[in-house]
Design a protein around this motif. Structure first.
Motif, PDB file in Angstrom:
ATOM      1  N   CYS A  86      43.414  43.416 -15.577  1.00 26.00           N
ATOM      2  CA  CYS A  86      43.678  44.745 -15.017  1.00 26.00           C
ATOM      3  C   CYS A  86      44.128  44.632 -13.554  1.00 26.00           C
ATOM      4  CB  CYS A  86      42.432  45.627 -15.122  1.00 26.00           C
ATOM      5  SG  CYS A  86      41.131  45.189 -13.953  1.00 26.00           S
ATOM      6  N   ASN A 124      37.495  38.735 -14.703  1.00 21.37           N
ATOM      7  CA  ASN A 124      37.591  39.842 -15.674  1.00 21.37           C
ATOM      8  C   ASN A 124      36.609  40.923 -15.267  1.00 21.37           C
ATOM      9  OD1 ASN A 124      34.963  39.724 -17.447  1.00 21.37           O
ATOM     10  ND2 ASN A 124      35.632  37.602 -17.168  1.00 21.37           N
ATOM     11  N   ARG A 146      31.703  47.606 -11.091  1.00 24.75           N
ATOM     12  CA  ARG A 146      32.712  47.660 -12.155  1.00 24.75           C
ATOM     13  C   ARG A 146      32.602  46.476 -13.132  1.00 24.75           C
ATOM     14  NH1 ARG A 146      37.542  45.195 -11.781  1.00 24.75           N
ATOM     15  NH2 ARG A 146      37.847  43.795 -10.035  1.00 24.75           N
TER      16      ARG A 146
END
Ligand SMILES: [Zn+2]
Ligand SMILES: [Zn+2]
Ligand SMILES: [Zn+2]
Length: 758
Positions: A108, A129, A171
């Motif tokens: 991302c 990740n 996150r």
């Protein structure tokens, strides 16, 4: 007055940051309770003021994380427990599983940024990740999707990683593959194991710049990489891999580089940048410095963009466009274990870049292409598997074994079908063993104990033999082209009867002949053969598939009789006098010359007659070359005839074959012949659809089978048939080729069982 509510959510809700999202939502609304992953999905209990609980119930659906997909939600009010806090509970394992597992997700934007930041502790780390990205399907060994059931279980998290993992506001909260350079996986250049990771990557870049071939372990297996501009490197990769002329896929460093060699549309670009990051077939810009050996005879290039952090890092020093092809010998499954790769690829690769995060299940890159502005997958694997496909009815547990070529199988349970990743051609022991292992893996992951095994009717498909060997299941055999059409029907949720146009190379017909130019009137339960191509001999069976010139000779003899041989001498350079005599004898005596009505074979024959592919090194090469040359510079179609024999409409192509020969004798350009041939097939389809509508009153047409990988033909028909008042459907989420038939088999078998037919 506080209330307490229990919610049960099914769909893709594991491995997509769902629990952290629930935690944050619940705590922001001052609700107490808990959330947990179960093998059935996610269970939640919330307690608090009624308005807040209502708000929660609504927002848990409307604000769900981007990668989540909710298929079902149940809510019940239960007695209040007076809890004070909201917690994430340990996972439960239960026996009935409807949990849906996530597919792998490309790195991302947040992780990519961190990886570039020298002050970040994951600066330059190839395995970065988070909850929104990283490996999923390829590391999952069991369910529920939790770290101990993945190949990450051998990397205990360091205190910093653990803190992120446990902090609901981070996150990386519950990001199962969470890792860092201290505690996580690392890369290694096998030839120089002492090199630190950064230097190893630079060395690989240098080797590739110098024209070497490097085996690189990625997400779903090994790739073989070389510089796409270096013709010698590409040639030697072809030679060493035993690859023939089949096109190689490319990885471009970024969109800018990709636009230098291809002409992507905005839709194609967004697919290239999507979380699935498939290979997309793009119109190539002619005359760039990409070696012609990459995709000989093709007007499209298969391109992908870096999808793992490792690929991104590699592209900093490697050539800006790499050939990146599956790490295998031709036709074998992709290598995914370090030892296995070093032994099987040692004669191909000059160096090996490996890592120590194991791949639980190999998975090739997916391939997609756009028709009329919308994607249609050709090879369904990484990024898409194991996403469920709704069946449209409740099925008993089914294992559908798929076909022989481009095999993918399917397990179905409840309302969903899970189509496996692309397995490959079941022609060798390695691929068969891979198929069997993958079937067991899917049965375990989805806790499916099949009551029905569905398979193709073909007596010799290895997938069918496998199905017939299973004990304790009812066997349901499905006709090949019926399965092709049913797969398209499932995807578009069509009920009732349709006109099915199933064009492919070959599939077993119940009369023992090789079908493949079929018009079926069918629903899920049954089909009726309405029309087909006139059958011609396939001289030498497999030999005529590998050598389209033989197929061309079969058509010549069919169209011209004795004179066909003389025409073959002039027009089919690949055939020696001896081979012509052999083929003639095989046809005359019906020796190993089964009848075929395959549309794919007609494409082969016409390609060879047009002076193109005489000997094929991959399936469908003749059709690909014909399509590449169809430039639209010709009017009209060739003549053909329709004859009705005992209720079956047959398309006779003798007038067309004669016209092709006439065009060649007159020196017409190959592009003109190719265009006119495509227009003829288009006319035939439209003509047959009109006849089928007249007879059946049906208005819906499903187009499926490998021939519909032909973009020119599909594009025309998707435009033309609606003009004629038809509703047209073609597969998008599943391949039109044999990679999609397992879905059709599952639907047909399940419906037959529900209807009590079996
Ligand atoms: Zn990320
Ligand atoms: Zn760590
Ligand atoms: Zn087929």
């Amino acid at each position: 007055m506080p209330v307490r509510r229990r919610l049960h959510i099914e769909g893709i809700v594991q491995g997509v940051g769902f629990r952290p999202f629930v935690y944050q939502l619940a705590t922001s609304l001052q609700l107490a309770g808990w959330v947990l992953n179960s093998s059935e999905g996610v269970s939640i209990e919330v307690e608090g003021a009624e308005a807040q609980v209502e708000d929660f119930t609504r927002r848990v659906v409307s604000d769900a994380p981007p990668l989540a997909s909710i298929s079902r939600i149940e809510a019940d009010d239960i007695p209040v427990l007076q809890e004070e806090a909201f917690v994430i509970r340990k996972s439960l394992s239960t026996d009935t599983a409807t949990a849906r597992l996530p597919a792998d997700v490309a790195v991302c934007g947040d992780c990519a940024r961190e990886m570039k930041d020298p002050s970040d502790r994951r600066y330059g780390y190839p395995f970065i990740n988070c909850t929104n990205c990283g490996p999923r399907f390829t590391i999952i060994e069991g369910i529920p999707y939790d770290r101990p059931f993945t190949t990450m279980r051998r990397f205990p998290m360091c205190p910093k990683c653990l803190e992120e993992y446990e902090n609901p506001l981070n996150r990386r909260f519950h990001a199962q593959p969470n890792a860092c350079p201290v505690c996580g996986p690392s890369i290694r250049l096998e030839e120089e194991p002492s090199l630190p990771p950064e230097a190893a990557l630079r060395r690989v870049g240098d080797l590739l710049q110098a024209g070497r071939i490097v085996a690189i372990k990625g997400l779903g297996g090994f790739h073989l990489a070389c510089d796409a501009r270096n013709a010698e490197a590409v040639r030697s990769l072809r030679d060493r891999k035993g690859r023939g002329a089949k096109p190689f896929a490319l990885m471009c460093a970024d969109t800018e580089e990709m636009r230098r060699i291809c002409l992507p549309t905005p839709e194609e670009e967004s697919a290239l940048l999507s979380p699935e990051r498939p290979i997309v077939l793009l119109e190539a810009i002619p005359g760039t410095d990409i070696a012609p050996e990459v995709a000989p005879g093709h007007r499209y290039l298969g391109v992908m963009l870096p999808y793992t952090p490792l690929h991104r890092l590699l592209m900093r020093t490697a050539p800006q466009t790499l050939v990146l092809t599956s790490g295998n010998l031709s036709e074998e499954p992709i290598c995914h274990k370090n030892e296995e790769a070093r032994s099987r690829l040692s004669a191909i690769a000059d160096a090996f870049l490996t890592h120590n995060r194991d791949i639980a299940v190999p998975c090739d890159d997916s391939v997609t292409r756009f028709v009329q502005g919308k994607p249609a997958v050709i090879r369904r694997a990484r990024g898409f598997v194991p996403r469920p496909i709704p069946l449209g009815f409740e099925a008993v547990p089914i294992l559908a074994c798929g076909g022989q070529q481009k095999n993918a199988f399917c397990v179905a349970q409840g309302g969903d079908a899970m189509l496996s990743q692309h397995i490959g051609d079941l022609d060798n022991l390695e691929t068969l063993a891979y198929f069997e292992r993958a079937v067991e893996h899917f049965k375990r992951l989805f806790r499916v104990t099949p009551e029905i095994a569905a398979c193709d009717m073909h007596p010799d498909y290895l997938s069918s033999r496998y199905a017939r060997s299973l004990e304790g299941v009812s066997l349901i055999e499905v006709q090949h082209h019926h399965a092709h059409i049913a797969a398209a029907m499932v995807e578009h949720r069509l009920e009732g009867e349709v006109i099915g146009i199933a064009f492919d190379g070959a599939g077993y017909g119940p009369d023992g002949a090789l079908w493949g130019g079929e018009v079926l009137i069918c629903d899920y339960l049954d089909y009726r053969r309405f029309a087909c191509l006139e059958p011609v001999p396939l001289p030498g069976g497999e030999a005529a598939i590998r050598r389209p010139a033989r197929m061309a000779l079969s058509y010549l003899i069919h169209a011209f009789g004795e004179e066909g041989k003389a025409i073959a001498k002039d027009s089919l350079p690949a055939l020696s006098d001896e081979e012509i005599a052999v083929v003639e004898m095989q046809i005359a005596r019906c020796l190993n010359s089964p009848e075929t009505s395959g549309m794919g074979r007609l494409f082969d024959g016409v390609a060879a007659l047009a002076g193109l592919c005489q000997v094929a090194t991959y399936e469908g090469q003749g059709a690909v070359e014909l399509e590449s040359l169809a430039d639209g510079n010709a009017d009209g179609a060739y003549p053909y005839e329709l004859l009705v024999r005992s209720g079956l409409c047959q398309v006779h192509v003798v007038p067309m074959i004669r016209s092709v020969i006439r065009d060649r004798r007159q020196g017409r350009p190959t592009g003109e012949i190719a265009t006119r041939f495509h227009q003829t097939v288009e006319e035939i389809v439209v003509h047959l659809c009109r006849l089928a509508r007249k007879e059946s009153g049906l208005n819906r047409v499903a187009l499926s089978g490998g021939v519909f990988q032909n973009r020119w033909l599909l594009d025309r028909l998707l435009g033309r048939l609606p003009e004629e008042g038809f509703d047209v459907f073609s597969p998008r989420q599943v391949p039109a080729n044999d990679g999609g038939i397992a879905l059709g088999q599952a639907a047909i078998a399940g419906r037959r069982r529900s209807a009590g037919c079996v």
